[in-house]
Design a protein around this motif. Sequence first.
Motif, PDB file in Angstrom:
ATOM      1  N   ARG A 222       0.879  -1.302   0.005  1.00 56.20           N
ATOM      2  CA  ARG A 222       0.046   0.213   0.153  1.00 56.20           C
ATOM      3  C   ARG A 222       0.760   1.444  -0.069  1.00 56.20           C
ATOM      4  NH1 ARG A 222      -3.550  -3.356   3.118  1.00 56.20           N
ATOM      5  NH2 ARG A 222      -2.845  -2.868   5.138  1.00 56.20           N
TER       6      ARG A 222
ATOM      7  N   MET B 200       1.882   1.921  -3.583  1.00 56.20           N
ATOM      8  CA  MET B 200       0.798   2.178  -4.216  1.00 56.20           C
ATOM      9  C   MET B 200       0.711   3.847  -4.136  1.00 56.20           C
ATOM     10  SD  MET B 200      -2.028  -0.527  -3.487  1.00 56.20           S
ATOM     11  CE  MET B 200      -2.383  -1.769  -4.829  1.00 56.20           C
TER      12      MET B 200
ATOM     13  N   VAL C  43      -6.600   0.786 -11.426  1.00 57.30           N
ATOM     14  CA  VAL C  43      -6.390  -0.248 -10.937  1.00 57.30           C
ATOM     15  C   VAL C  43      -5.451  -1.352 -11.588  1.00 57.30           C
ATOM     16  CG1 VAL C  43      -7.375  -2.481  -9.826  1.00 57.30           C
ATOM     17  CG2 VAL C  43      -8.633  -0.222  -9.552  1.00 57.30           C
TER      18      VAL C  43
ATOM     19  N   LEU D 163      -1.739  -0.012 -11.132  1.00 61.98           N
ATOM     20  CA  LEU D 163      -1.454  -0.046  -9.926  1.00 61.98           C
ATOM     21  C   LEU D 163      -1.059  -1.772  -9.742  1.00 61.98           C
ATOM     22  CD1 LEU D 163      -3.880   2.038  -7.907  1.00 61.98           C
ATOM     23  CD2 LEU D 163      -1.545   2.641  -8.308  1.00 61.98           C
TER      24      LEU D 163
ATOM     25  N   THR E 103      -7.383  -4.914  -5.380  1.00 58.65           N
ATOM     26  CA  THR E 103      -8.498  -4.258  -5.256  1.00 58.65           C
ATOM     27  C   THR E 103      -8.880  -4.072  -3.474  1.00 58.65           C
ATOM     28  OG1 THR E 103      -9.755  -4.808  -7.350  1.00 58.65           O
ATOM     29  CG2 THR E 103     -11.144  -4.109  -5.421  1.00 58.65           C
TER      30      THR E 103
ATOM     31  N   HIS F 286      -6.664  -4.120  -1.433  1.00 61.44           N
ATOM     32  CA  HIS F 286      -5.609  -3.002  -0.867  1.00 61.44           C
ATOM     33  C   HIS F 286      -6.184  -1.631  -1.201  1.00 61.44           C
ATOM     34  CE1 HIS F 286      -2.096  -5.249   0.554  1.00 61.44           C
ATOM     35  NE2 HIS F 286      -2.181  -6.028  -0.686  1.00 61.44           N
ATOM     36  N   ILE F 287      -6.575  -1.388  -2.393  1.00 64.96           N
ATOM     37  CA  ILE F 287      -7.249  -0.168  -2.716  1.00 64.96           C
ATOM     38  C   ILE F 287      -8.329   0.342  -1.773  1.00 64.96           C
ATOM     39  CG2 ILE F 287      -8.548   1.046  -4.417  1.00 64.96           C
ATOM     40  CD1 ILE F 287      -6.882  -0.449  -6.620  1.00 64.96           C
TER      41      ILE F 287
ATOM     42  N   GLU G 164      -8.684   3.501   0.708  1.00 65.03           N
ATOM     43  CA  GLU G 164      -9.908   4.409   0.319  1.00 65.03           C
ATOM     44  C   GLU G 164     -10.609   4.686   2.024  1.00 65.03           C
ATOM     45  OE1 GLU G 164     -12.576   4.335  -3.334  1.00 65.03           O
ATOM     46  OE2 GLU G 164     -12.025   2.195  -2.692  1.00 65.03           O
TER      47      GLU G 164
ATOM     48  N   LYS H 185     -11.254   6.977  -5.549  1.00 68.45           N
ATOM     49  CA  LYS H 185     -11.312   6.222  -6.943  1.00 68.45           C
ATOM     50  C   LYS H 185     -12.698   6.502  -7.455  1.00 68.45           C
ATOM     51  CE  LYS H 185     -12.706   1.751  -6.571  1.00 68.45           C
ATOM     52  NZ  LYS H 185     -12.554   0.209  -6.504  1.00 68.45           N
TER      53      LYS H 185
ATOM     54  N   CYS I 118      -7.824   5.829  -9.767  1.00 67.01           N
ATOM     55  CA  CYS I 118      -7.307   6.059  -8.365  1.00 67.01           C
ATOM     56  C   CYS I 118      -6.135   7.277  -8.338  1.00 67.01           C
ATOM     57  CB  CYS I 118      -6.614   4.948  -7.639  1.00 67.01           C
ATOM     58  SG  CYS I 118      -7.791   3.423  -7.947  1.00 67.01           S
TER      59      CYS I 118
END
Length: 143
Positions: free
Chosen positions: A11, A14, A25, A28, A40, A42-43, A47, A54, A63
């Motif tokens: 993360r 990212m 995505v 990334l 997803t 991790h995203i 968030e 996003k 993102c």
Amino acid sequence: MTFSALADPTRRAMLAQLKNGEASVTDLAKPYGMSLPAITKHIKVLEKAGLITKSREAQWRPCKLKEDGLREAADWMEEYRAYWEASLDRLEAYLKTVTTENKPAVRKNIRNTTSEKKTITAKAKAPADRRKKGDRDARKDEI
């Protein structure tokens, strides 16, 4: 929640990637060799922590970094940085006064401790020597 999001190296990487601008995505996911569902997740963590946003543009999910995402965490750390710096400065000043005022006394205690150890060791050996002589005398009586 922010610190738990930042705890993972993927993360953090990212976020570093998003410093250069928004990315999809799939962009990334490329450097990590992970599946899209794993990326997803991790995203979603980023968030929820308020670090990224996003959006949705047809099939593309760009993102980008949230402008004030890290501000709250940085402010919190700044308060504690100031506290710890002041505490460490007070500790340093105290230690300087203690070491300069008590140097001779500390050396004296070390010498006393060393001589006390020698005395204690000599006393501890004496009963053992007596036991050995006593054992010999007892053996002579038996013969």
